[in-house]
Structures are given as structure tokens and as C-alpha cells.
Design a protein around this motif. Structure first.
Motif, PDB file in Angstrom:
ATOM      1  N   ASP A 152       0.818  -1.213   0.000  1.00 18.33           N
ATOM      2  CA  ASP A 152       0.000   0.000   0.000  1.00 18.33           C
ATOM      3  C   ASP A 152       0.853   1.266   0.000  1.00 18.33           C
ATOM      4  O   ASP A 152       0.338   2.364  -0.249  1.00 18.33           O
ATOM      5  CB  ASP A 152      -0.930   0.014   1.221  1.00 18.33           C
ATOM      6  N   ARG A 153       2.148   1.134   0.279  1.00 23.19           N
ATOM      7  CA  ARG A 153       3.026   2.301   0.335  1.00 23.19           C
ATOM      8  C   ARG A 153       3.512   2.737  -1.042  1.00 23.19           C
ATOM      9  O   ARG A 153       4.219   3.734  -1.172  1.00 23.19           O
ATOM     10  CB  ARG A 153       4.226   1.998   1.241  1.00 23.19           C
ATOM     11  N   PHE A 154       3.149   2.001  -2.087  1.00 21.93           N
ATOM     12  CA  PHE A 154       3.649   2.296  -3.429  1.00 21.93           C
ATOM     13  C   PHE A 154       2.520   2.780  -4.329  1.00 21.93           C
ATOM     14  O   PHE A 154       1.519   2.081  -4.519  1.00 21.93           O
ATOM     15  CB  PHE A 154       4.291   1.047  -4.054  1.00 21.93           C
ATOM     16  N   ALA A 155       2.688   3.978  -4.892  1.00 22.81           N
ATOM     17  CA  ALA A 155       1.719   4.471  -5.862  1.00 22.81           C
ATOM     18  C   ALA A 155       1.918   3.776  -7.203  1.00 22.81           C
ATOM     19  O   ALA A 155       0.965   3.467  -7.918  1.00 22.81           O
ATOM     20  CB  ALA A 155       1.861   5.978  -6.019  1.00 22.81           C
ATOM     21  N   GLU A 156       3.178   3.528  -7.559  1.00 15.85           N
ATOM     22  CA  GLU A 156       3.512   2.794  -8.772  1.00 15.85           C
ATOM     23  C   GLU A 156       4.343   1.581  -8.372  1.00 15.85           C
ATOM     24  O   GLU A 156       5.121   1.638  -7.427  1.00 15.85           O
ATOM     25  CB  GLU A 156       4.302   3.668  -9.747  1.00 15.85           C
ATOM     26  N   ARG A 157       4.180   0.496  -9.108  1.00 14.71           N
ATOM     27  CA  ARG A 157       4.856  -0.746  -8.747  1.00 14.71           C
ATOM     28  C   ARG A 157       5.719  -1.241  -9.892  1.00 14.71           C
ATOM     29  O   ARG A 157       5.335  -1.141 -11.063  1.00 14.71           O
ATOM     30  CB  ARG A 157       3.825  -1.819  -8.362  1.00 14.71           C
ATOM     31  N   ASP A 158       6.902  -1.782  -9.531  1.00 16.92           N
ATOM     32  CA  ASP A 158       7.747  -2.380 -10.553  1.00 16.92           C
ATOM     33  C   ASP A 158       7.238  -3.796 -10.847  1.00 16.92           C
ATOM     34  O   ASP A 158       6.192  -4.224 -10.350  1.00 16.92           O
ATOM     35  CB  ASP A 158       9.229  -2.357 -10.140  1.00 16.92           C
ATOM     36  N   ARG A 159       7.991  -4.507 -11.635  1.00 15.55           N
ATOM     37  CA  ARG A 159       7.545  -5.818 -12.117  1.00 15.55           C
ATOM     38  C   ARG A 159       7.306  -6.802 -10.972  1.00 15.55           C
ATOM     39  O   ARG A 159       6.354  -7.601 -11.019  1.00 15.55           O
ATOM     40  CB  ARG A 159       8.595  -6.358 -13.093  1.00 15.55           C
TER      41      ARG A 159
END
Length: 211
Positions: A152-159
Motif C-alpha cells: 500500500d506504500r507504493f503508488a507505482e509498482r515495478d515488475r
């Protein structure tokens, strides 16, 4: 794999592990600052990507544009990053008697590519132990956090961050299993605790290991 384990003959090797958003980078920096204020020479590093070769590998394994990779291909790319990292960053610093703090190491491969990807953990471990010349951290700090809270702490996520919640739950359990199997070399902390309380617990444990 218990035979042939190698720990730093000089210096000190500390690793931070845990799932996404657990605070590994924050606590790594706090420990670095504490040790440097006490006069220690510290190398703060991370995986994947803290070498020129590693930067290219990081782009492949983490960029969403990469798309699907064979799970074995992914595991081998991470192992290659570790080989370059250990040979060019970690071992030279330890040979100089310095403290090396790394954000992620072999346990991440065992938890993510082993438990997370459902590969045979023993086979993933064999590849990664060979890649790192079986160099083990003197201490691994595992910051444990429920995956849903960390993601939940990430607005955008890597792979990797973009994988399913079930994947990240398997990863979390993989880390906990590794720590339970070798408690002498692990410090498991609740990542939801106060930041300064976590840092104090880490500092106390590390101070007892300093040469």
C-alpha cells in the motif's frame, strides 16, 4: 546448505531483508549513519543494481516493460547480479576491514524466486551460493511486514511489486522460514514498530558483532 559457509574474516557484513515497503532502505541508512558517527568506515550497497553490470540486469528484472520471464531465467539474472556485486563491491570492502551493509542479498532470491515463484528452493540456493562464493552475512536483519501493508506504500509498482498478494505472502513466509532455521545469524523485527525503536534494536545487535 550448511557445509562450506563463509563469513567475513575481516570487517562486518550486515544484510537487510524483508518484503516490499518494510523499511529496509531507511534502516540501512540509519545504521550507516550510526556506525559512521562512531568512526567506522561503512559501505552502503543494495541488490539488484549497485554495479554497472547490475544496473542493466536490474532494468531487465524489474521493469514492467520486460513482461513475462521464465522463472529460471529470472533466478539466473538475479544470481548474476549477486556474483558481480560480491566480487566487485562486497568482498573488496570486507578485505579492507570495513562494514558492508546491503539492502537485499541471497535470502531475497530464496524467498522471491524460490518460495514466491515456486521454484525448488534448494536449487535456487545452490546457484546463488555458487554465485556469491557462499559468503554469508554476519547478521541478517529481517523486517517483517504483512504484504498488504507494505504494498500500500507504493503508488507505482515495478515488475515484482506488481505480483499478486498471494505471491508476496509466499515470499514473506519464505523469509520467516529462513530466519527460523538459523536464529543465531538473524534478527527478526516487526516493521510496524516505531522507526527509532527498530533502529535501536539493530544498533544493539550490531554493536555486539563489531570487531
Amino acid at each position: 546448505m550448511s557445509e562450506g559457509r563463509v563469513y567475513a574474516a575481516s570487517g562486518l557484513f550486515v544484510c537487510f531483508e524483508g518484503g516490499e515497503g518494510a523499511g529496509k532502505s531507511t534502516q540501512s541508512r540509519l545504521l550507516k549513519d550510526t556506525l559512521e558517527s562512531a568512526g567506522r568506515t561503512v559501505v552502503l550497497t543494495f541488490e539488484p543494481g549497485d554495479t554497472e553490470v547490475g544496473q542493466a540486469l536490474r532494468q531487465i528484472v524489474l521493469s514492467p516493460s520486460t513482461g513475462e520471464l521464465s522463472h529460471r531465467t529470472e533466478a539466473l539474472l538475479y544470481a548474476a547480479d549477486k556474483a558481480e556485486h560480491v566480487d566487485t563491491v562486497v568482498l573488496p570492502a570486507l578485505a579492507r576491514g570495513e562494514v558492508v551493509i546491503t539492502d537485499r542479498y541471497v535470502d531475497s532470491a530464496l524467498a522471491y524466486q524460490g518460495a514466491g515463484r515456486d521454484l525448488v528452493v534448494a536449487e535456487v540456493e545452490q546457484v546463488n551460493r555458487w554465485a556469491t562464493a557462499d559468503l554469508r552475512p554476519n547478521l541478517t536483519v529481517l523486517l517483517d511486514l504483512e504484504p498488504s501493508a507494505g504494498l500500500d506504500r507504493f503508488a507505482e509498482r515495478d515488475r515484482i511489486e506488481g505480483e499478486s498478494l498471494e505471491f508476496h505472502q509466499r515470499v514473506r513466509q519464505g523469509f520467516l522460514d529462513l530466519a527460523a532455521a538459523d536464529p543465531e545469524h538473524y534478527l527478526v523485527l516487526d516493521a510496524r514498530a516505531d522507526r527509532d525503536e527498530i533502529a535501536a534494536a539493530i544498533r544493539t545487535r550490531v554493536e555486539g558483532l563489531l570487531p
